[in-house]
Scaffold this motif. Structure first.
Motif, PDB file in Angstrom:
ATOM      1  N   VAL A  28       0.816  -1.220   0.089  1.00  0.00           N
ATOM      2  CA  VAL A  28      -0.058  -0.147  -0.249  1.00  0.00           C
ATOM      3  C   VAL A  28       0.930   1.293   0.116  1.00  0.00           C
ATOM      4  CG1 VAL A  28      -1.915   1.269   1.194  1.00  0.00           C
ATOM      5  CG2 VAL A  28      -1.828  -1.118   1.249  1.00  0.00           C
ATOM      6  N   VAL A  29       0.755   1.886  -1.057  1.00  0.00           N
ATOM      7  CA  VAL A  29       1.643   3.256  -0.977  1.00  0.00           C
ATOM      8  C   VAL A  29       0.868   4.258  -0.653  1.00  0.00           C
ATOM      9  CG1 VAL A  29       2.955   4.662  -2.520  1.00  0.00           C
ATOM     10  CG2 VAL A  29       2.727   2.391  -3.242  1.00  0.00           C
ATOM     11  N   GLN A  30       1.181   5.014   0.299  1.00  0.00           N
ATOM     12  CA  GLN A  30       0.483   6.164   1.053  1.00  0.00           C
ATOM     13  C   GLN A  30       1.087   7.436   1.108  1.00  0.00           C
ATOM     14  OE1 GLN A  30       0.699   4.251   5.034  1.00  0.00           O
ATOM     15  NE2 GLN A  30      -1.153   3.367   4.982  1.00  0.00           N
ATOM     16  N   GLY A  31       0.427   8.669   1.313  1.00  0.00           N
ATOM     17  CA  GLY A  31       1.164   9.791   1.357  1.00  0.00           C
ATOM     18  C   GLY A  31       0.376  11.018   0.686  1.00  0.00           C
ATOM     19  N   HIS A  32       1.028  12.050   0.284  1.00  0.00           N
ATOM     20  CA  HIS A  32       0.250  12.985  -0.487  1.00  0.00           C
ATOM     21  C   HIS A  32       1.247  13.740  -1.362  1.00  0.00           C
ATOM     22  CE1 HIS A  32      -2.201  16.793   0.644  1.00  0.00           C
ATOM     23  NE2 HIS A  32      -1.798  16.688  -0.714  1.00  0.00           N
ATOM     24  N   LEU A  33       0.657  13.781  -2.724  1.00  0.00           N
ATOM     25  CA  LEU A  33       1.341  14.221  -3.801  1.00  0.00           C
ATOM     26  C   LEU A  33       0.296  15.210  -4.398  1.00  0.00           C
ATOM     27  CD1 LEU A  33       3.436  11.020  -5.228  1.00  0.00           C
ATOM     28  CD2 LEU A  33       4.247  13.038  -4.207  1.00  0.00           C
ATOM     29  N   HIS A  34       1.180  16.161  -5.069  1.00  0.00           N
ATOM     30  CA  HIS A  34       0.487  17.095  -5.697  1.00  0.00           C
ATOM     31  C   HIS A  34      -0.081  16.525  -7.137  1.00  0.00           C
ATOM     32  CE1 HIS A  34      -1.054  20.964  -7.256  1.00  0.00           C
ATOM     33  NE2 HIS A  34      -0.430  21.208  -8.249  1.00  0.00           N
ATOM     34  N   LYS A  35       0.953  16.064  -7.769  1.00  0.00           N
ATOM     35  CA  LYS A  35       0.533  15.868  -9.249  1.00  0.00           C
ATOM     36  C   LYS A  35       0.311  14.165  -9.756  1.00  0.00           C
ATOM     37  CE  LYS A  35       3.130  18.131 -12.479  1.00  0.00           C
ATOM     38  NZ  LYS A  35       4.341  18.895 -13.025  1.00  0.00           N
ATOM     39  N   TRP A  36      -0.524  14.072 -10.456  1.00  0.00           N
ATOM     40  CA  TRP A  36      -1.212  12.622 -10.503  1.00  0.00           C
ATOM     41  C   TRP A  36       0.081  11.883 -11.505  1.00  0.00           C
ATOM     42  CZ3 TRP A  36      -4.227   9.196  -9.190  1.00  0.00           C
ATOM     43  CH2 TRP A  36      -4.427   7.856  -9.990  1.00  0.00           C
ATOM     44  N   GLU A  37       0.880  12.460 -12.158  1.00  0.00           N
ATOM     45  CA  GLU A  37       1.993  11.727 -13.008  1.00  0.00           C
ATOM     46  C   GLU A  37       3.108  11.081 -11.644  1.00  0.00           C
ATOM     47  OE1 GLU A  37       3.306  15.268 -15.492  1.00  0.00           O
ATOM     48  OE2 GLU A  37       5.224  14.586 -14.528  1.00  0.00           O
ATOM     49  N   ASP A  38       3.123  12.018 -10.973  1.00  0.00           N
ATOM     50  CA  ASP A  38       3.837  11.733  -9.713  1.00  0.00           C
ATOM     51  C   ASP A  38       3.389  10.240  -8.895  1.00  0.00           C
ATOM     52  OD1 ASP A  38       6.093  13.455 -10.103  1.00  0.00           O
ATOM     53  OD2 ASP A  38       4.882  15.004  -8.963  1.00  0.00           O
ATOM     54  N   VAL A  39       2.111  10.351  -8.646  1.00  0.00           N
ATOM     55  CA  VAL A  39       1.312   9.175  -7.997  1.00  0.00           C
ATOM     56  C   VAL A  39       1.719   8.071  -8.865  1.00  0.00           C
ATOM     57  CG1 VAL A  39      -0.905   8.457  -7.479  1.00  0.00           C
ATOM     58  CG2 VAL A  39      -0.388  10.792  -7.032  1.00  0.00           C
ATOM     59  N   VAL A  40       1.545   8.063 -10.095  1.00  0.00           N
ATOM     60  CA  VAL A  40       1.941   6.984 -11.120  1.00  0.00           C
ATOM     61  C   VAL A  40       3.058   6.581 -11.010  1.00  0.00           C
ATOM     62  CG1 VAL A  40       1.588   6.157 -13.261  1.00  0.00           C
ATOM     63  CG2 VAL A  40      -0.291   7.636 -12.812  1.00  0.00           C
ATOM     64  N   GLU A  41       3.956   7.273 -10.895  1.00  0.00           N
ATOM     65  CA  GLU A  41       5.545   7.053 -10.926  1.00  0.00           C
ATOM     66  C   GLU A  41       5.704   6.293  -9.654  1.00  0.00           C
ATOM     67  OE1 GLU A  41       8.174   9.876 -12.664  1.00  0.00           O
ATOM     68  OE2 GLU A  41       9.398   9.305 -11.091  1.00  0.00           O
ATOM     69  N   ALA A  42       5.365   6.858  -8.553  1.00  0.00           N
ATOM     70  CA  ALA A  42       5.529   6.284  -7.052  1.00  0.00           C
ATOM     71  C   ALA A  42       4.940   4.779  -6.948  1.00  0.00           C
ATOM     72  CB  ALA A  42       4.874   7.364  -6.084  1.00  0.00           C
ATOM     73  N   CYS A  43       3.748   4.677  -7.619  1.00  0.00           N
ATOM     74  CA  CYS A  43       3.185   3.461  -7.528  1.00  0.00           C
ATOM     75  C   CYS A  43       3.977   2.480  -8.478  1.00  0.00           C
ATOM     76  CB  CYS A  43       1.732   3.552  -7.866  1.00  0.00           C
ATOM     77  SG  CYS A  43       0.844   4.357  -6.664  1.00  0.00           S
ATOM     78  N   GLN A  44       4.356   2.980  -9.515  1.00  0.00           N
ATOM     79  CA  GLN A  44       5.207   2.099 -10.359  1.00  0.00           C
ATOM     80  C   GLN A  44       6.660   1.717  -9.618  1.00  0.00           C
ATOM     81  OE1 GLN A  44       5.041   4.736 -14.046  1.00  0.00           O
ATOM     82  NE2 GLN A  44       3.581   3.478 -15.048  1.00  0.00           N
ATOM     83  N   THR A  45       6.970   2.657  -9.069  1.00  0.00           N
ATOM     84  CA  THR A  45       8.270   2.493  -8.391  1.00  0.00           C
ATOM     85  C   THR A  45       8.169   1.258  -7.368  1.00  0.00           C
ATOM     86  OG1 THR A  45       8.971   4.786  -8.503  1.00  0.00           O
ATOM     87  CG2 THR A  45      10.098   3.397  -7.053  1.00  0.00           C
ATOM     88  N   ALA A  46       6.928   1.171  -6.856  1.00  0.00           N
ATOM     89  CA  ALA A  46       6.749   0.163  -5.813  1.00  0.00           C
ATOM     90  C   ALA A  46       6.376  -1.183  -6.376  1.00  0.00           C
ATOM     91  CB  ALA A  46       5.691   0.783  -4.762  1.00  0.00           C
ATOM     92  N   ALA A  47       5.852  -0.972  -7.530  1.00  0.00           N
ATOM     93  CA  ALA A  47       5.468  -2.454  -8.225  1.00  0.00           C
ATOM     94  C   ALA A  47       6.364  -2.981  -8.910  1.00  0.00           C
ATOM     95  CB  ALA A  47       4.199  -1.825  -9.342  1.00  0.00           C
ATOM     96  N   THR A  48       6.139  -4.306  -8.863  1.00  0.00           N
ATOM     97  CA  THR A  48       6.966  -5.323  -9.712  1.00  0.00           C
ATOM     98  C   THR A  48       6.315  -5.848 -10.864  1.00  0.00           C
ATOM     99  OG1 THR A  48       8.216  -5.826  -7.653  1.00  0.00           O
ATOM    100  CG2 THR A  48       8.703  -7.402  -9.658  1.00  0.00           C
ATOM    101  N   LYS A  49       6.739  -5.821 -12.113  1.00  0.00           N
ATOM    102  CA  LYS A  49       6.206  -6.175 -13.182  1.00  0.00           C
ATOM    103  C   LYS A  49       5.498  -7.883 -13.253  1.00  0.00           C
ATOM    104  CE  LYS A  49       5.764  -4.830 -18.127  1.00  0.00           C
ATOM    105  NZ  LYS A  49       6.455  -4.793 -19.392  1.00  0.00           N
ATOM    106  N   TYR A  50       4.283  -7.662 -13.408  1.00  0.00           N
ATOM    107  CA  TYR A  50       3.627  -9.330 -13.523  1.00  0.00           C
ATOM    108  C   TYR A  50       3.586  -9.734 -12.107  1.00  0.00           C
ATOM    109  CZ  TYR A  50       4.497  -8.681 -18.456  1.00  0.00           C
ATOM    110  OH  TYR A  50       4.430  -8.358 -19.581  1.00  0.00           O
ATOM    111  N   SER A  51       3.944  -9.241 -10.921  1.00  0.00           N
ATOM    112  CA  SER A  51       3.889  -9.711  -9.634  1.00  0.00           C
ATOM    113  C   SER A  51       2.455  -9.939  -9.201  1.00  0.00           C
ATOM    114  CB  SER A  51       4.717  -8.751  -8.546  1.00  0.00           C
ATOM    115  OG  SER A  51       4.268  -9.110  -7.530  1.00  0.00           O
ATOM    116  N   THR A  52       2.113 -10.750  -8.318  1.00  0.00           N
ATOM    117  CA  THR A  52       0.711 -11.049  -7.727  1.00  0.00           C
ATOM    118  C   THR A  52       0.591 -10.377  -6.528  1.00  0.00           C
ATOM    119  OG1 THR A  52       1.652 -13.167  -6.985  1.00  0.00           O
ATOM    120  CG2 THR A  52       0.336 -13.215  -8.999  1.00  0.00           C
ATOM    121  N   THR A  53       1.566  -9.776  -6.096  1.00  0.00           N
ATOM    122  CA  THR A  53       1.819  -8.847  -4.769  1.00  0.00           C
ATOM    123  C   THR A  53       1.618  -7.450  -5.446  1.00  0.00           C
ATOM    124  OG1 THR A  53       3.245 -10.433  -3.749  1.00  0.00           O
ATOM    125  CG2 THR A  53       2.823  -7.996  -2.861  1.00  0.00           C
TER     126      THR A  53
END
Lengths: 567, 122, 419
Positions: A28-53
């Motif tokens: 779960v990625v939590q916090g506060h960001l201004h821009k949506w593109e940063d939100v996407v990037e932050a979540c992409q940073t946390a994600a592993t491609k094709y992972s089931t987690t």
């Protein structure tokens, strides 16, 4: 990637603004960001491609003030108290193909969609390519389903009377020195994935097949198994076949909440009453995460990604006969997908799509920049391509997860739930195969309670509206002899007769709107875009329904076309 | 001096009108009709209006009409009001009056099509 | 198989005139019309102003059309209405096989010559790069006119009109008369596209503002249109960032140009003029394909129906008289000062070389001279007090008066007086 490493990366990029925590087996990625593109990037940073987690996005975003889901204005109690065996949420290609596979069993199936027609979101707003599956990594669900899905198309489209052509796809390269590398890649693919028809062809062979392709292409990967289909046509056909076999489709029907107790969905609230399903299938596209949340089973997040396609005049359709895409080595972040040019089953050209991250799940407004971007790129594939040939354009919103793979599984916390979520490209190709698996999962679950009998009356055959423009003069004359309405031409650009429009209105899922008729039999799809035929189409619908012309709508109940008599 | 665009014909001449003791002199017009139009614009502007009237026949819900001669420009919407109240329930022909002497202006509102007559099958 | 001398496709003003002229010149003629009634687009053009040149009368569209329909019927020429041409293929004998679909079935007829009077269609919102959502309430002016004048339905209560073409101007007045509010007519060009008289009698008379160098860039509304975005444009007609304003309305009506319909012509291999989007024709209005003639708005977009009828008569007559004679053609060129000239070719061996030419000036000119140059030398001049692109000009030239041969270069140019 470990949580510690994720947080280190997030900290380096966003300071203390966001952090990742493990919760219920999700990141779960939590916090506060201004821009949506940063939100996407932050979540992409946390994600592993094709992972089931999966990454679940809980970041508060200032920019993303998303409007609530658009709801139909209809309010009635038609479905109140219904107790279907299966409730399918979503009338896109996923939902309808699942409903159709389920209709092979003696089950009470109810499919709901909040829109006034089927395939009004991503399933009706994509390029219709049936992918070869060459560029997918092993271990993903996309990869697992793609070959089977692709192979099933011939039969499915035959059964459902939907035009499908394996026109073949070319992935073109302009850097000759890459050839050995690409050759190796193709070999490796063949060996691992059993894709036997893929081959490398020379620039000469490419230009012989497609003379209008850019002269600078040195070689190409040829994928003969690629094809194109009319994506909304297939969606409607699947749904009609499901209805013929006993399923029920309720349009203008939105799921607004659920009551969940003891890890089970007890009831589902809609704008048309409360439904008590034994099993719920979540095929809600960009709203799959919202449905999961209602069902107390949110373990993934959707980050909408919009794409715009242009349709070109049939005159431009003669420029090429296959599907083309360019492989560029550099990848830009904002427009990750390349798109391509495709000769459609209706002989138009389709150009696009681009790919732009957005927080707006339902904003399908087109933008000038998208068209400019796509054309600038695709003109490299085919220099003859011209914006002047555009007859229309449309935007769709994809529904990917941050892991960029499908989610096809039982609810993790809620028992009577199956997710068919995160469906993005090549979701149209995989749909027939995925539907079979999900139907199997559903039947197995229902069988725990009581035996499920096969539907002995099931027929896989659906007959579409006859297409008179494709008939020989003799066949056409015979049709007109039986029904003279087939001889009255209403749409000149696409040659659609009054008889075909009336057939569409009498089809198993009647959507008596100008757009509903247009999607089914094509009046208004041509170069004049309904300039000539929309008034007569309105007249035919008004006459069929026995209502005044001002009651005929473009699509939704609020999309009036005229405001009543001038006097 | 007043400048005016002639609307009599598609040529659209730019005309200049000078008034002297109640008499008008017009320049820039290519024909006599332009001069007449210019003087009428200065004294009592007149216009044609075209519209439709409701019919009782479902195959032709409205019938095109126009005024048989120009009417004062400031009476356009009054005449429209009258036109809006008419329902034609006989198969009138082109040129037949659907309102006679509308608002006492000395002109009729006439049908401009034979469509009701011919749609019955001639 | 039924056989004809001339088959005319399209029963609007051009086709009616063509069929009547073909019949009068001895051809066994058939007129084919897609709709249930003859008259073409004039059926819905209920405003007046038609026939000023031809009849010196101010007729409405239906009145003008019905005069020709009456004459057509009086001549006893067969017409097939509610009949659609699906295919035309060349026949072995030099003629054509035309396949027709109607309530009676499918019929293929043979004809020696063809007149294509297929009219034109309107440019759409997407063709002028309007973006945004896809609500109801975006109409071409012709569709709005059909709804209002033929079906008696009000397509808007409060609208914006994009484009100052004549149909847009006419619809501004028409909708106002029917009680709708027209907030304004917006035109991307710095000058109006429609006739000056229409700016006056349709807009000024009703206090409807005209905004030049403005365009509509986006539409809003998920169901019915709720607003449009308007922007000023630069001299290349590109929207200027920062000038956008939102105008609330329930409809956008487009009058942004007409495109000749030549899909049937193209299927026969007829050469199309990129300037007019109509077939390249000679003085007899025969296209590049022998025996195929073109007229009316399919040939080029006319400003007045009177000229549509005239070109129909020319095409119909020449189709009837066509005897398969070989032609020897030279181009009639238009300089850059003209946006186009029709016809674009001259048959040096034609029996009658007295030719009606139609042209439009590319720009607004005051006090100028049209010149016909043969091998660079002016052999004919005509003075014009002004030329405006929306207004088509007509002139007759008897080319037999000039010594022309296959090597002659004929060009029309406009000379503007130096300031």
């Amino acid at each position: 990637m470990s949580l510690v490493r994720i947080n280190k990366k997030l900290h380096a990029r966003y300071g203390g603004a966001v952090r990742a925590v493990l919760h219920d087996g999700c990141i779960v990625v939590q916090g506060h960001l201004h821009k949506w593109e940063d939100v996407v990037e932050a979540c992409q940073t946390a994600a592993t491609k094709y992972s089931t987690t999966h990454v679940v996005n809980d970041i508060v975003c200032d920019e993303a003030k998303e409007k609530p889901m658009r709801l139909p204005s209809l309010r009635d109690k038609v479905l109140d108290g219904r107790k279907p065996d299966v409730l399918v949420i979503g009338g896109g290609i996923s939902g309808v193909s699942i409903a159709r596979e389920l209709s092979k069993w003696k089950l009470d199936i109810l499919l709901v969609d909040k829109e006034p027609d089927l395939a009004l979101q991503a399933s009706g707003r994509n390029d219709g390519e049936v992918h070869p599956g060459i560029d997918l990594s092993k271990g993903s669900l996309k990869h697992h389903y793609i070959r089977k899905g692709n192979e099933m198309y011939t039969q499915v489209c035959k059964e459902l009377d939907v035009p499908f052509q394996r026109v073949g796809q070319y992935v073109c390269f302009n850097k000759g020195y890459l050839k050995p590398l690409v050759a190796l890649y193709c070999l490796w693919r063949k060996k691992h994935d059993g894709i036997s028809d893929t081959k490398l062809i020379s620039g000469e062979e490419l230009h012989r097949a497609e003379p209008n392709f850019g002269a600078e292409f040195k070689f190409a990967i040829s994928n003969p198994s690629s094809g194109c289909v009319c994506p909304y046509g297939l969606t409607i056909a699947y749904a009609e076949n499901a209805v013929q076999n006993g399923a029920e489709v309720a349009l203008n029907t939105a799921v607004v909440s659920m009551q969940v107790e003891n890890g089970e969905i007890q009831s589902v609230e809609t704008n048309r009453g409360t439904v008590y399903p034994k099993l719920v299938i979540n095929a809600a596209g960009v709203f799959a995460e919202d449905i999961a949340k209602m069902a107390n089973d949110r373990f993934f997040s959707i980050h909408p990604r919009r794409g715009t396609n242009s349709i070109l005049d049939k005159k431009a359709g003669a420029f090429m006969h296959s599907i083309a895409s360019i492989k560029e080595i550099t990848r830009s972040k904002t427009h990750s997908k390349g798109g391509g040019i495709l000769h459609t089953v209706h002989d138009n050209l389709l150009v696009g799509p681009d790919a732009v991250e957005t927080y707006e799940k339902e904003n399908v407004a087109t933008r000038r920049e998208s068209i400019e971007h796509v054309f600038a790129k695709q003109k490299k594939t085919m220099p003859r391509l011209s914006e002047r040939d555009i007859i229309t354009y449309f935007t769709g919103v994809r529904a990917p997860t941050f892991e960029e793979d499908f989610i096809i599984e039982h609810g993790r916390k809620t028992k009577n739930l199956i997710h068919c979520a995160g469906i993005q490209s090549p979701g149209l190709t995989t749909a027939p195969a995925v539907a079979i698996d999900i139907a199997k999962m559903a039947v197995e679950m229902l069988e725990k309670e009581k035996a499920v009998e096969p539907n002995a009356d099931f027929s896989p055959i659906r007959h579409g509206v006859p297409v008179l423009r494709e008939m020989s003069d003799e066949q056409r004359a015979e049709m007109i002899r039986k029904n003279p309405d087939y001889g009255i031409m209403v749409c000149r650009c696409e040659e659609v007769s009054k008889g075909e429009i009336l057939d569409a209105l009498r089809s198993p899922i009647c959507v008596p709107t100008v757009d509903g008729v247009k999607k089914r039999v094509r009046p208004g799809m041509g170069r004049c875009q309904g300039g000539f035929c929309s008034p007569p189409v309105m007249q035919i619908i008004a006459e069929f329904l026995g209502v005044p012309l001002s009651e005929v709508k473009k699509s939704s109940a609020e999309s009036a076309i005229t405001f009543g008599r001038t006097k | 001096m007043t400048q005016l665009i002639c609307i009599v014909c598609p040529r659209g001449c730019t005309m200049h009108i000078e008034e002297k003791d109640g008499a008008y002199s017009v320049t820039g017009n290519a024909c006599k009709r332009g001069e007449r139009f210019a003087v009428s614009e200065m004294t009592a502007p007149m216009r044609t209006i075209c519209s439709t009237v409701r019919t009782a026949f479902p195959e032709a819900p409205v019938l095109p009409v126009r005024v048989s001669a120009d009417i004062p420009k400031d009476r356009i919407f009054d005449v429209m009001q009258e036109i809006n109240h008419v329902v034609v329930n006989t198969r009138v022909r082109r040129g037949d009056a659907v309102i006679q002497n509308v608002l006492g202006l000395g002109v009729d509102v006439i049908a401009t099509s034979d469509m009701l007559y011919t749609s019955e099958g001639r | 198989m039924r056989t004809f001398d001339t088959v005319v496709i399209g029963g609007g003003p051009a086709g009616l005139a063509a069929a009547t002229a073909a019949h009068e010149n001895g051809a066994k003629t058939l007129l084919v019309e897609r709709e249930a009634r003859l008259g073409g687009i004039l059926k819905q053009c209920i405003h007046d102003g038609f026939g000023l040149v031809r009849f010196q009368e101010k007729l409405s569209g239906p009145e003008y059309a019905e005069r020709f329909i009456d004459a057509f019927h009086a001549a006893g020429i067969p017409a097939m209405t509610l009949t659609f041409v699906t295919r035309i293929v060349p026949a072995h004998n030099g003629g054509f096989h035309v396949t027709l679909v109607s309530r009676d079935g499918v019929e293929t007829v043979e004809t020696k010559t063809l007149v294509l009077s297929t009219g034109c269609r309107e440019r759409t919102a997407k063709q002028v790069s309007i973006h945004g959502t896809r609500p109801s309430g975006v109409f071409t002016a012709g569709t709005a006119q059909h709804l209002t004048n033929l079906l008696g339905e009000l397509p808007t209560r409060k609208c914006v009109i994009l484009g100052s073409g004549d149909i847009g101007l006419i619809m501004a007045r028409r909708l106002t008369l029917e009680g709708a509010k027209v907030l304004g007519v917006y035109e991307a060009k710095p000058t109006p596209s429609g006739l000056t008289r229409n700016i006056h009698q349709c807009l000024h008379d009703y206090d409807i503002p005209l905004y030049l160098s403005h365009t509509v860039t986006r539409v809003f509304g998920d169901d019915r249109l709720t607003a449009v975005e308007i922007a000023e444009v630069d001299d290349k007609m590109q929207p200027l960032p920062g000038t956008e304003q939102i105008v609330e309305c329930d409809a956008l009506i487009l009058s942004v140009g007409l495109i000749p319909e030549n899909e049937l012509a193209e299927s026969l291999g007829v050469e199309i003029d990129p300037k007019t989007k109509g077939p390249l024709c000679n003085g007899q209005l025969m296209t590049s394909v022998d025996g195929v003639f073109s007229c009316g708005n399919a040939l080029h977009v006319n400003d007045l129906v009177d000229y549509v009828s005239e070109s129909g008569e020319c095409a119909g007559k020449n189709a009837a008289l066509y005897a398969g004679k070989k032609r020897r053609e030279i181009p009639i060129n238009a300089s850059k000062m003209l946006s186009y000239i029709v016809p674009q070719r001259l048959d040096l061996d034609a029996d009658n070389r007295e030719t009606v030419l139609y042209f439009r000036s590319r720009d607004i000119q005051n006090g100028c001279t049209l010149k016909m140059l043969v091998n660079g030398e002016a052999v004919f001049t005509k003075k014009y007090p002004f030329l405006r692109p929306p207004e088509m000009e007509r002139l007759t030239i008897d080319f037999s008066k000039y010594p022309l041969d296959a090597a002659s270069k004929v060009e029309f140019d406009i000379e503007v007086k130096a300031k």
